[in-house]
Design an enzyme around this catalytic site. Structure first.
Site, PDB file in Angstrom:
ATOM      1  N   ASN A 258      40.119  48.138  48.007  1.00  0.00           N
ATOM      2  CA  ASN A 258      39.106  48.391  49.043  1.00  0.00           C
ATOM      3  C   ASN A 258      38.412  47.112  49.547  1.00  0.00           C
ATOM      4  OD1 ASN A 258      37.633  47.945  46.779  1.00  0.00           O
ATOM      5  ND2 ASN A 258      36.425  49.813  46.874  1.00  0.00           N
TER       6      ASN A 258
ATOM      7  N   PHE B 206      40.977  54.875  36.069  1.00  0.00           N
ATOM      8  CA  PHE B 206      41.544  53.849  36.947  1.00  0.00           C
ATOM      9  C   PHE B 206      41.311  52.423  36.423  1.00  0.00           C
ATOM     10  CE2 PHE B 206      37.330  54.993  38.685  1.00  0.00           C
ATOM     11  CZ  PHE B 206      36.700  53.745  38.684  1.00  0.00           C
TER      12      PHE B 206
ATOM     13  N   GLU C  36      26.048  38.759  37.856  1.00  0.00           N
ATOM     14  CA  GLU C  36      27.356  38.436  38.463  1.00  0.00           C
ATOM     15  C   GLU C  36      27.365  37.025  39.056  1.00  0.00           C
ATOM     16  OE1 GLU C  36      28.030  41.795  41.094  1.00  0.00           O
ATOM     17  OE2 GLU C  36      28.308  43.155  39.392  1.00  0.00           O
TER      18      GLU C  36
ATOM     19  N   TYR D  86      34.398  44.291  35.023  1.00  0.00           N
ATOM     20  CA  TYR D  86      34.400  45.741  35.275  1.00  0.00           C
ATOM     21  C   TYR D  86      34.195  46.543  33.982  1.00  0.00           C
ATOM     22  CZ  TYR D  86      35.625  45.421  40.228  1.00  0.00           C
ATOM     23  OH  TYR D  86      35.598  45.198  41.586  1.00  0.00           O
TER      24      TYR D  86
ATOM     25  N   LYS E 265      38.714  40.885  47.622  1.00  0.00           N
ATOM     26  CA  LYS E 265      39.705  41.273  46.616  1.00  0.00           C
ATOM     27  C   LYS E 265      41.129  40.853  47.028  1.00  0.00           C
ATOM     28  CE  LYS E 265      36.852  45.139  44.986  1.00  0.00           C
ATOM     29  NZ  LYS E 265      36.822  46.569  44.586  1.00  0.00           N
TER      30      LYS E 265
ATOM     31  N   HIS F  89      33.966  43.590  46.989  1.00  0.00           N
ATOM     32  CA  HIS F  89      32.981  44.029  45.990  1.00  0.00           C
ATOM     33  C   HIS F  89      31.612  43.532  46.432  1.00  0.00           C
ATOM     34  CE1 HIS F  89      30.821  44.409  42.175  1.00  0.00           C
ATOM     35  NE2 HIS F  89      30.355  43.189  42.431  1.00  0.00           N
TER      36      HIS F  89
HETATM   37  P1  GDP Z   1      31.772  49.945  44.401  1.00  0.00           P
HETATM   38  O1  GDP Z   1      30.414  49.540  43.865  1.00  0.00           O
HETATM   39  O2  GDP Z   1      31.692  50.595  45.771  1.00  0.00           O
HETATM   40  O3  GDP Z   1      32.788  48.812  44.382  1.00  0.00           O
HETATM   41  O4  GDP Z   1      32.347  51.111  43.463  1.00  0.00           O
HETATM   42  P2  GDP Z   1      32.405  51.319  41.868  1.00  0.00           P
HETATM   43  O5  GDP Z   1      31.505  50.351  41.152  1.00  0.00           O
HETATM   44  O6  GDP Z   1      32.195  52.780  41.628  1.00  0.00           O
HETATM   45  O7  GDP Z   1      33.911  50.998  41.479  1.00  0.00           O
HETATM   46  C1  GDP Z   1      34.373  49.698  41.266  1.00  0.00           C
HETATM   47  C2  GDP Z   1      35.746  49.544  41.878  1.00  0.00           C
HETATM   48  O8  GDP Z   1      36.676  50.392  41.176  1.00  0.00           O
HETATM   49  C3  GDP Z   1      35.847  50.017  43.340  1.00  0.00           C
HETATM   50  O9  GDP Z   1      35.409  49.070  44.278  1.00  0.00           O
HETATM   51  C4  GDP Z   1      37.341  50.302  43.458  1.00  0.00           C
HETATM   52  O10 GDP Z   1      38.104  49.084  43.609  1.00  0.00           O
HETATM   53  C5  GDP Z   1      37.647  50.909  42.079  1.00  0.00           C
HETATM   54  N1  GDP Z   1      37.527  52.374  42.109  1.00  0.00           N
HETATM   55  C6  GDP Z   1      36.380  53.124  42.175  1.00  0.00           C
HETATM   56  N2  GDP Z   1      36.653  54.440  42.152  1.00  0.00           N
HETATM   57  C7  GDP Z   1      37.998  54.536  42.050  1.00  0.00           C
HETATM   58  C8  GDP Z   1      38.898  55.656  41.953  1.00  0.00           C
HETATM   59  O11 GDP Z   1      38.490  56.825  41.965  1.00  0.00           O
HETATM   60  N3  GDP Z   1      40.238  55.364  41.845  1.00  0.00           N
HETATM   61  C9  GDP Z   1      40.698  54.073  41.802  1.00  0.00           C
HETATM   62  N4  GDP Z   1      42.037  53.880  41.705  1.00  0.00           N
HETATM   63  N5  GDP Z   1      39.895  53.003  41.892  1.00  0.00           N
HETATM   64  C10 GDP Z   1      38.555  53.225  42.009  1.00  0.00           C
END
Ligand code: GDP
Length: 144
Positions: A114, A59, A128, A51, A11, A117
């Site tokens: 973070n 978010f 994807e 997304y 990212k 991905h």
């Molecule tokens: P992943 O599969 O671990 O990447 O997690 P998810 O699919 O749940 O979320 C997609 C992306 O959205 C994450 O990698 C983060 O960049 C972002 N994200 C997820 N949860 C949060 C949150 O609670 N707050 C914010 N600001 N970003 C989030």
């Protein structure tokens, strides 16, 4: 049987901090073959589409703005059990909860920024990978 490929993104935060090399080194050290790789700038359309599953989340807007804030590295990784093994190597979504030695523990800034991905299922890995790479852009060890 679990699939042999997953899709990953480095990212914008991690790219701007010059973590591309260290993250790819960790990926290789953990037995993944890099089958496709490119540095690109995501536009809003592609970030929102990628997304889309999160479009109702509070978010979502912030995540799309972040993901389009600078270049990202996108790629395809291959290994037996690729999806689960790469998610283990990534660590928890929130780096504060990620295990020692994981990519997110080492390189993430916070739950949104973070670092990386990784696909969450074989089905999504297929979608994807196809979203970003044509068949001729891949150097696969497992497929014809
Ligand atoms: P992943 O599969 O671990 O990447 O997690 P998810 O699919 O749940 O979320 C997609 C992306 O959205 C994450 O990698 C983060 O960049 C972002 N994200 C997820 N949860 C949060 C949150 O609670 N707050 C914010 N600001 N970003 C989030």
């Amino acid at each position: 049987m679990a699939g042999t490929k997953t899709f990953f993104i480095i990212k914008p935060g991690a790219v701007s901090h010059e973590y591309i090399g260290p993250i790819l080194a960790k990926i290789n050290a953990n037995g993944f073959h890099i089958a496709a790789l490119k540095l690109i700038q995501l536009d809003r359309y592609h970030a929102e589409h990628f997304y889309a599953v999160h479009h109702e989340k509070p978010f979502f807007e912030s995540l799309v703005t972040f993901m389009t804030s600078g270049p990202v590295v996108v790629g395809i990784l291959e290994k037996e059990n690729a999806v689960a093994d790469y998610r283990k190597l990534m660590g928890a979504t929130d780096p504060a909860k990620a295990e020692e030695g994981t990519i997110r523990k080492l390189f993430a800034e916070n739950i949104e920024r973070n670092a990386v991905h990784g696909s969450d299922s074989d089905e999504n890995a297929e979608i994807e990978c196809n979203f970003f790479f044509s068949k001729s852009e891949r150097y696969s060890k497992f497929e014809d």
